[in-house]
Design a protein around this motif. Sequence first.
Motif, PDB file in Angstrom:
ATOM      1  N   ARG A  16      -4.011  -7.001   1.656  1.00  0.00           N
ATOM      2  CA  ARG A  16      -5.291  -7.479   1.128  1.00  0.00           C
ATOM      3  C   ARG A  16      -5.117  -7.683  -0.383  1.00  0.00           C
TER       4      ARG A  16
ATOM      5  N   ARG B 112      -7.171  -9.641  -2.402  1.00  0.00           N
ATOM      6  CA  ARG B 112      -8.481  -9.642  -3.075  1.00  0.00           C
ATOM      7  C   ARG B 112      -9.303  -8.465  -2.553  1.00  0.00           C
ATOM      8  N   PHE B 113      -9.698  -7.598  -3.461  1.00  0.00           N
ATOM      9  CA  PHE B 113     -10.520  -6.461  -3.065  1.00  0.00           C
ATOM     10  C   PHE B 113     -11.384  -6.018  -4.234  1.00  0.00           C
TER      11      PHE B 113
ATOM     12  N   GLY C 233     -15.790   1.917   0.946  1.00  0.00           N
ATOM     13  CA  GLY C 233     -15.508   0.671   0.245  1.00  0.00           C
ATOM     14  C   GLY C 233     -15.129   0.812  -1.212  1.00  0.00           C
TER      15      GLY C 233
ATOM     16  N   VAL D 238     -12.720   1.780  -4.618  1.00  0.00           N
ATOM     17  CA  VAL D 238     -11.356   1.524  -5.069  1.00  0.00           C
ATOM     18  C   VAL D 238     -10.924   2.705  -5.930  1.00  0.00           C
TER      19      VAL D 238
ATOM     20  N   ALA E  86     -11.351   0.426  -0.075  1.00  0.00           N
ATOM     21  CA  ALA E  86     -11.032  -0.998  -0.229  1.00  0.00           C
ATOM     22  C   ALA E  86      -9.613  -1.191  -0.740  1.00  0.00           C
ATOM     23  N   GLY E  87      -9.164  -0.257  -1.591  1.00  0.00           N
ATOM     24  CA  GLY E  87      -7.829  -0.379  -2.139  1.00  0.00           C
ATOM     25  C   GLY E  87      -7.591   0.593  -3.270  1.00  0.00           C
TER      26      GLY E  87
ATOM     27  N   GLU F 145      -3.572  -3.934   5.908  1.00  0.00           N
ATOM     28  CA  GLU F 145      -4.701  -4.693   5.369  1.00  0.00           C
ATOM     29  C   GLU F 145      -5.484  -3.807   4.386  1.00  0.00           C
TER      30      GLU F 145
ATOM     31  N   GLY G  40      -5.857  -3.100  -0.091  1.00  0.00           N
ATOM     32  CA  GLY G  40      -5.546  -3.530  -1.446  1.00  0.00           C
ATOM     33  C   GLY G  40      -4.662  -2.500  -2.126  1.00  0.00           C
TER      34      GLY G  40
ATOM     35  N   TYR H 133     -12.781  -5.362  -9.635  1.00  0.00           N
ATOM     36  CA  TYR H 133     -12.520  -6.560  -8.842  1.00  0.00           C
ATOM     37  C   TYR H 133     -11.064  -6.939  -9.079  1.00  0.00           C
TER      38      TYR H 133
ATOM     39  N   ASP I 267      -7.755  -9.533  -7.865  1.00  0.00           N
ATOM     40  CA  ASP I 267      -7.224 -10.657  -7.102  1.00  0.00           C
ATOM     41  C   ASP I 267      -5.928 -11.139  -7.738  1.00  0.00           C
TER      42      ASP I 267
END
Length: 160
Positions: free
Chosen positions: A28, A30-31, A57, A59, A87-88, A105, A107, A144, A146
């Motif tokens: 993943r 983008r997270f 969710g 990070v 999320a990551g 899957e 981040g 954020y 990416d």
Amino acid sequence: MKATTDLYDENEDIVQTCATQFRDFGARVRFFGPVRTVKCYRDNQLFRALLDEPGDGAVVIVDGGGAMESALMGDVIAAKGLKNGWAGVVIFGEVRDSVEVGQIEFGANALVTNPRKSSKTGEGAVDVPVEFGGVRFEPGQWVYSDEDGILIAPRELSLG
């Protein structure tokens, strides 16, 4: 997720960008999510314990001091993060098992790889402000990530 470049353009008065250059290791790329932090140096016990908790969710921002002597995360910890709803992670340090992490899957941003595992003494701190790349990361902010980098915001940004 809207691109970090667009988020920056729409919110440049309140956001910051991290100057540290990270590699994407997880499947993943983008997270995003609310920030949780771990400060640890060559020891991943607290980081691993945090990923045992429900992530909802979020990070995890891991300040490993940029240490290049041992990895703070491998495939087992990445799989744990995914399973528990994180999320990551953004690791100012190293990872291992990079091929396997790349199939999860999840981040996963880090500096580089090293096959050596970290120690497990439990030294460090959770949910404390950490700094690297010219940014101060604090629990409750939003991150954020990416292909273009990492953006930090004081609150959740509109992705519409």
